[in-house]
Motif scaffolding. Structure first.
Motif, short mmCIF file in Angstrom:
data_model
loop_
_atom_site.label_atom_id
_atom_site.label_comp_id
_atom_site.label_asym_id
_atom_site.label_seq_id
_atom_site.Cartn_x
_atom_site.Cartn_y
_atom_site.Cartn_z
N GLU A 66 0.83 -1.21 0.00
CA GLU A 66 0.00 0.00 0.00
C GLU A 66 0.86 1.26 0.00
O GLU A 66 0.55 2.24 -0.67
CB GLU A 66 -0.96 -0.01 1.19
N VAL B 292 -6.55 5.46 -0.60
CA VAL B 292 -7.58 4.52 -1.02
C VAL B 292 -7.29 3.15 -0.39
O VAL B 292 -6.24 2.56 -0.64
CB VAL B 292 -7.64 4.38 -2.56
N ASN C 4 -9.39 -0.61 1.38
CA ASN C 4 -10.67 -1.33 1.51
C ASN C 4 -10.75 -1.98 2.89
O ASN C 4 -9.90 -1.75 3.74
CB ASN C 4 -10.86 -2.35 0.38
N ALA D 244 -14.27 0.45 -1.53
CA ALA D 244 -13.05 1.25 -1.43
C ALA D 244 -13.37 2.50 -0.62
O ALA D 244 -14.41 3.13 -0.82
CB ALA D 244 -12.55 1.65 -2.81
N CYS E 299 -8.83 -1.56 -5.49
CA CYS E 299 -8.33 -0.29 -4.96
C CYS E 299 -7.41 0.43 -5.95
O CYS E 299 -7.44 1.67 -6.04
CB CYS E 299 -7.59 -0.54 -3.64
N ARG F 192 -7.76 4.21 -7.41
CA ARG F 192 -6.71 5.23 -7.37
C ARG F 192 -6.50 5.87 -8.74
O ARG F 192 -6.10 7.04 -8.84
CB ARG F 192 -5.38 4.62 -6.90
#
Length: 288
Positions: free
Chosen positions: A13, A53, A55, A137, A176, A180
């Motif tokens: 991430e 962003v 989840n 999301a 996700c 983005r």
């Protein structure tokens, strides 16, 4: 950027957030944006550059201790272009601790990523702290430089384009990273606030018109029956009695008309038996 990375829960991430600020990732053309002629003071970018962003997850349904707690948990079916102030289900502290869910702050914007019906691509905004499932999301804005409501309205505007970003051999789905990559226009903060205010005013006006239309339609649907009722109550035309009174003449009442009809019905009675007798004679002649 540092605040966004605080929301990241893995090296993957963190890397995705870094990539969202890469100059090549920010390149958006008008065709993809769906808007032409934006002001020079506005910036074309992507969703990953203005918020984090992420989840959520779903605690195991087999563990009853994970559910019926006090922590709001949003399912994708609850994301339908709305403001979320309560949820159908809540998870417990144990469910929160034993599952990769995140407690999201108020003003977080949600986007449904799964669903072949209307669900995929619909958005919502949180009024409360809540967790979400893996099919949603969350766009978290911690820096205060972008109005969450502006993002939410933009996602409603981009609904059809967002749905087309889904992929997969089965039901089309977002993820996700695709969220983005959603193109975004970034006006100055004061303009975002004013745009949101005016959009809300126009939506309220549209709701009022819709209510008036529904009321009018109900009245129109009842109109034929109402017209017939008026017709057979004698309300569509002045009565013969009223006309006669105006013109100073007498008139024939409905009772008198009925008596005249009954009287006229008796007139051919004399000829009736003769005709029947003729038919009887004719039949007898045929049998001989």
């Amino acid at each position: 950027k540092a605040k966004r990375i605080k929301m990241a829960e893995s090296t993957k991430e963190t890397k995705q957030i870094d990539e969202a600020f890469d100059p090549e990732s920010l390149d958006v053309d008008d065709a993809e944006l769906g808007v032409e002629g934006i002001p020079d003071s506005w910036i074309k970018c992507r969703m990953g550059a203005i918020g984090t962003v992420v989840n959520g997850s779903t605690p195991s349904r087999k563990q009853s201790a994970y559910w019926n707690g006090k922590i709001p948990w949003v399912s994708s079916g609850e994301v339908r272009n709305n403001v979320i102030s309560t949820t159908r289900e809540k998870i417990s502290k144990s469910g929160y601790a034993n599952c990769s869910v995140r407690l999201l702050p108020p003003e977080t914007v949600l986007l449904a990523m799964i669903g072949e019906g209307k669900t995929r691509g619909q958005s919502a905004i949180l009024e409360i702290e809540a967790t979400i499932n893996q099919n949603i999301a969350a766009i978290v804005v911690l820096h205060g430089l972008v109005e969450s409501e502006f993002i939410w309205r933009w996602l409603q505007f981009q609904y059809n384009n967002t749905r087309e970003r889904g992929s997969g051999s089965g039901p089309q789905a977002l993820n996700c990273q695709r969220v983005r990559e959603i193109p975004f226009v970034l006006p100055p903060l004061d303009e975002q606030k004013e745009i949101s205010r005016r959009v809300n005013e126009l939506f309220a006006f549209a709701d009022k018109i819709e209510t008036q239309y529904k009321t009018a339609k109900q009245q129109v649907d009842r109109l034929p029956q109402s017209i017939l009722a008026k017709a057979f109550r004698g309300e569509l035309v002045p009565t013969e009695a009223e006309l006669a009174e105006r013109e100073g003449r007498s008139y024939e009442s409905a009772e008198q008309l009925l008596r005249r009809i009954q009287s006229s019905a008796k007139e051919p009675a004399l000829a009736g038996p003769q005709r029947r007798g003729t038919r009887k004679v004719f039949r007898r002649s045929l049998t001989k």
